[in-house]
Design an enzyme around this catalytic site. Structure first.
Site, short mmCIF file in Angstrom:
data_model
loop_
_atom_site.label_atom_id
_atom_site.label_comp_id
_atom_site.label_asym_id
_atom_site.label_seq_id
_atom_site.Cartn_x
_atom_site.Cartn_y
_atom_site.Cartn_z
N LYS A 107 -22.29 -4.89 -6.65
CA LYS A 107 -21.49 -5.83 -5.88
C LYS A 107 -22.28 -7.10 -5.63
O LYS A 107 -23.40 -7.06 -5.12
CB LYS A 107 -21.06 -5.17 -4.56
CG LYS A 107 -20.39 -6.12 -3.57
CD LYS A 107 -21.34 -6.44 -2.44
CE LYS A 107 -20.71 -7.40 -1.45
NZ LYS A 107 -21.69 -7.82 -0.40
N HIS A 119 -27.76 5.76 -13.04
CA HIS A 119 -26.90 6.73 -12.37
C HIS A 119 -27.08 6.74 -10.86
O HIS A 119 -28.18 6.55 -10.33
CB HIS A 119 -27.11 8.16 -12.90
CG HIS A 119 -28.51 8.47 -13.34
ND1 HIS A 119 -28.78 9.14 -14.50
CD2 HIS A 119 -29.70 8.17 -12.79
CE1 HIS A 119 -30.09 9.26 -14.64
NE2 HIS A 119 -30.66 8.69 -13.62
N TYR A 122 -26.63 2.15 -5.82
CA TYR A 122 -25.86 1.03 -5.29
C TYR A 122 -26.74 -0.21 -5.28
O TYR A 122 -27.82 -0.21 -4.68
CB TYR A 122 -25.37 1.31 -3.87
CG TYR A 122 -24.74 0.10 -3.22
CD1 TYR A 122 -23.52 -0.40 -3.68
CD2 TYR A 122 -25.37 -0.56 -2.17
CE1 TYR A 122 -22.95 -1.52 -3.10
CE2 TYR A 122 -24.81 -1.68 -1.59
CZ TYR A 122 -23.59 -2.16 -2.05
OH TYR A 122 -23.03 -3.27 -1.49
#
Length: 214
Positions: A107, A119, A122
């Site tokens: 993000k 994997h 974030y």
């Protein structure tokens, strides 16, 4: 077909693929079943969109493969791999030859050329350099409850599994963050950082704890 497309477009199952008219698709693109592509998305030459993808207002670069993933308001370079089950949120920018693996969320962040987030990680509000490795379970902690802050990681850094990177922090190039470390201070070039609590072993005590739980 109302959307713009180049030569040799292969849609494996036209009944289960939805493509809005504002989408542009290049040459030699393959789109598998159960995909939805919306908005101003651009799918460039040679890209492969595997089954179960949702792509909105996103550019997918040449020869990139996207597998069972959600991409919105993002930019993905050429020769990248995304997914399965990745989520690219708004302002995610994935540079050429990068890998975004399964159950990874990006993000408002830049992932540098050749870097890997393979994997269960974030990365939010961060700038990651070239040829970095972001380990399994690494979290870029961008929100402190009041404001969001940004992290910078230089080129050729290694961030081990289950690390917490507490923004704002600057990690310079060619540094090594050991698995399980929480980073709160800036890291200089070639630094080796470890922040674990030392393991303690209480011999022959496990049965006592398990007995108490019963």
């Amino acid at each position: 077909m109302k959307f713009k497309h180049g030569k040799n477009l292969c849609i494996k199952d036209k009944r289960s693929v939805f493509i809005e008219k504002g989408v542009t698709i290049g040459n030699n693109v393959t789109i598998y079943e159960n995909c939805r592509i919306e908005g101003t998305s651009v799918i460039k030459d040679g890209a492969i969109i595997m089954p179960m993808c949702y792509i909105k207002n996103t550019t997918i670069g040449e020869n990139t493969v996207v597998t069972s993933s959600n991409c919105e308001d993002a930019v993905v370079g050429k020769d990248c791999s995304v997914g399965p089950f990745a989520r690219l949120r708004p302002k995610a920018e994935i540079k050429d030859k990068a890998k975004i693996g399964n159950f990874v969320e990006i993000k408002n962040a830049v992932i540098g050329e050749g870097s890997k987030v393979s994997h269960l990680a974030y990365v939010g509000d961060a700038d990651i350099g070239k040829d970095c490795n972001i380990g399994c379970g690494a979290i870029f902690v961008n929100y402190n409850g009041r404001s969001k802050n940004r992290t910078t990681v230089g080129d050729e850094c290694f961030i081990g599994s289950n690390c917490n990177i507490i923004a704002p922090v600057n990690i310079e190039s060619k540094s090594y963050i050991c698995a399980g470390t929480t980073v709160t201070d800036d890291v200089k070039t070639d630094d080796f950082v470890i922040g674990r609590v030392r393991q303690e072993i209480k011999e022959n005590r496990a049965h006592l704890y398990l007995k108490e739980k019963k």
